[in-house]
Design a protein around this motif. Sequence first.
Motif, PDB file in Angstrom:
ATOM      1  N   TRP A  75       0.844  -1.201   0.000  1.00  0.00           N
ATOM      2  CA  TRP A  75       0.000   0.000   0.000  1.00  0.00           C
ATOM      3  C   TRP A  75       0.875   1.245   0.000  1.00  0.00           C
ATOM      4  O   TRP A  75       1.872   1.322   0.703  1.00  0.00           O
ATOM      5  CB  TRP A  75      -0.912   0.016   1.227  1.00  0.00           C
ATOM      6  CG  TRP A  75      -1.622   1.327   1.355  1.00  0.00           C
ATOM      7  CD1 TRP A  75      -1.268   2.405   2.117  1.00  0.00           C
ATOM      8  CD2 TRP A  75      -2.806   1.710   0.649  1.00  0.00           C
ATOM      9  NE1 TRP A  75      -2.149   3.430   1.940  1.00  0.00           N
ATOM     10  CE2 TRP A  75      -3.103   3.042   1.046  1.00  0.00           C
ATOM     11  CE3 TRP A  75      -3.639   1.064  -0.269  1.00  0.00           C
ATOM     12  CZ2 TRP A  75      -4.207   3.729   0.549  1.00  0.00           C
ATOM     13  CZ3 TRP A  75      -4.729   1.746  -0.756  1.00  0.00           C
ATOM     14  CH2 TRP A  75      -5.003   3.065  -0.354  1.00  0.00           C
ATOM     15  N   CYS A  79       1.187   7.227  -4.006  1.00  0.00           N
ATOM     16  CA  CYS A  79       0.694   7.027  -5.368  1.00  0.00           C
ATOM     17  C   CYS A  79      -0.745   7.520  -5.447  1.00  0.00           C
ATOM     18  O   CYS A  79      -1.608   7.037  -4.708  1.00  0.00           O
ATOM     19  CB  CYS A  79       0.757   5.553  -5.753  1.00  0.00           C
ATOM     20  SG  CYS A  79       2.428   4.948  -6.035  1.00  0.00           S
ATOM     21  N   ASN A  80      -1.001   8.477  -6.366  1.00  0.00           N
ATOM     22  CA  ASN A  80      -2.297   9.142  -6.421  1.00  0.00           C
ATOM     23  C   ASN A  80      -2.571   9.709  -5.027  1.00  0.00           C
ATOM     24  O   ASN A  80      -1.727  10.345  -4.447  1.00  0.00           O
ATOM     25  CB  ASN A  80      -3.381   8.171  -6.891  1.00  0.00           C
ATOM     26  CG  ASN A  80      -2.965   7.423  -8.148  1.00  0.00           C
ATOM     27  OD1 ASN A  80      -2.418   8.010  -9.066  1.00  0.00           O
ATOM     28  ND2 ASN A  80      -3.213   6.125  -8.187  1.00  0.00           N
ATOM     29  N   THR A  83      -2.910   4.030  -3.218  1.00  0.00           N
ATOM     30  CA  THR A  83      -2.999   2.937  -4.181  1.00  0.00           C
ATOM     31  C   THR A  83      -2.494   1.657  -3.528  1.00  0.00           C
ATOM     32  O   THR A  83      -1.467   1.660  -2.857  1.00  0.00           O
ATOM     33  CB  THR A  83      -2.146   3.216  -5.438  1.00  0.00           C
ATOM     34  OG1 THR A  83      -2.614   4.405  -6.071  1.00  0.00           O
ATOM     35  CG2 THR A  83      -2.235   2.068  -6.433  1.00  0.00           C
ATOM     36  N   ASP A 105      -8.621  -4.133  -4.716  1.00  0.00           N
ATOM     37  CA  ASP A 105      -7.653  -3.241  -5.349  1.00  0.00           C
ATOM     38  C   ASP A 105      -8.236  -1.836  -5.272  1.00  0.00           C
ATOM     39  O   ASP A 105      -9.345  -1.590  -5.770  1.00  0.00           O
ATOM     40  CB  ASP A 105      -7.429  -3.618  -6.817  1.00  0.00           C
ATOM     41  CG  ASP A 105      -6.529  -4.825  -6.976  1.00  0.00           C
ATOM     42  OD1 ASP A 105      -5.649  -5.035  -6.122  1.00  0.00           O
ATOM     43  OD2 ASP A 105      -6.705  -5.560  -7.964  1.00  0.00           O
ATOM     44  N   VAL A 107      -7.780   2.365  -5.766  1.00  0.00           N
ATOM     45  CA  VAL A 107      -7.112   3.549  -6.313  1.00  0.00           C
ATOM     46  C   VAL A 107      -7.909   4.762  -5.853  1.00  0.00           C
ATOM     47  O   VAL A 107      -9.087   4.897  -6.188  1.00  0.00           O
ATOM     48  CB  VAL A 107      -7.027   3.518  -7.848  1.00  0.00           C
ATOM     49  CG1 VAL A 107      -6.415   4.821  -8.364  1.00  0.00           C
ATOM     50  CG2 VAL A 107      -6.208   2.332  -8.321  1.00  0.00           C
ATOM     51  N   GLY A 111      -6.109   8.411 -10.515  1.00  0.00           N
ATOM     52  CA  GLY A 111      -4.945   7.709 -11.035  1.00  0.00           C
ATOM     53  C   GLY A 111      -4.007   8.673 -11.726  1.00  0.00           C
ATOM     54  O   GLY A 111      -4.244   9.877 -11.817  1.00  0.00           O
ATOM     55  N   CYS A 118       3.243   4.562 -10.270  1.00  0.00           N
ATOM     56  CA  CYS A 118       1.968   4.237  -9.644  1.00  0.00           C
ATOM     57  C   CYS A 118       1.127   3.412 -10.599  1.00  0.00           C
ATOM     58  O   CYS A 118       1.224   3.559 -11.816  1.00  0.00           O
ATOM     59  CB  CYS A 118       1.213   5.509  -9.261  1.00  0.00           C
ATOM     60  SG  CYS A 118       2.038   6.484  -7.990  1.00  0.00           S
TER      61      CYS A 118
END
Length: 214
Positions: A75, A79-80, A83, A105, A107, A111, A118
């Motif tokens: 994790w 990322c973003n 993510t 999953d 996000v 994104g 990422c």
Amino acid sequence: PVVDAFHCNSVDVDPANGNLLVSSREMDSIFYIEKQSGAILWKMGGSAYTKDNAAYVAVPQSFHRQHDARLQPGWSADCNRGTGQISLFDDESDLPGTARGVVYDVVVGGGDGGTASCEGGAADAGIGGRATVAWQYAGAASSRGLGSFRISTDGSRVIGWGYGPPNLVFTEVDIHGKRLLDFEFTDGYSSYRVIKVPLRALDLNAMRNTAGLP
């Protein structure tokens, strides 16, 4: 009468920054909270309403009255807006569905189109976020409450069924969903949470003495 508006039943800590992942059973939601300020950064599941201008992460295959939400290895909050994978036990209380251990999953945000190392999502800051099922194992009935889901370092997965099927306490499966073990209480008792630990973590003498055995 007591109004249980939130019923927070698990807290996980993001090791990278100390932020908190909190499961709120009565809201059918989990929250990612900045520890220092207490601000909600994003909310996953439940109604689309949020506070603190938090992003809303939609869950097409939604959960209901969940327990034991956990951030999985890999994790990244960098990322973003987040993510990686999140696991939880989906009780499905009072619904016709069956309880399950599930990995999503996730996000948060739209994104980055795969840039900056990422994964997932098209570059679109207008999207709150999305969670899709990456893995799940369903039981035979819903659970009225309690329950847990943990993934071990050896890859096995232990689902504690809470107030699920009579006497069945937990099931251990492998990553492919092959059942390895069912454990039952013959007296009808249930378990709040099941955690697999190595044998070396147990003091057998202390356990025998406590149980009154030789």
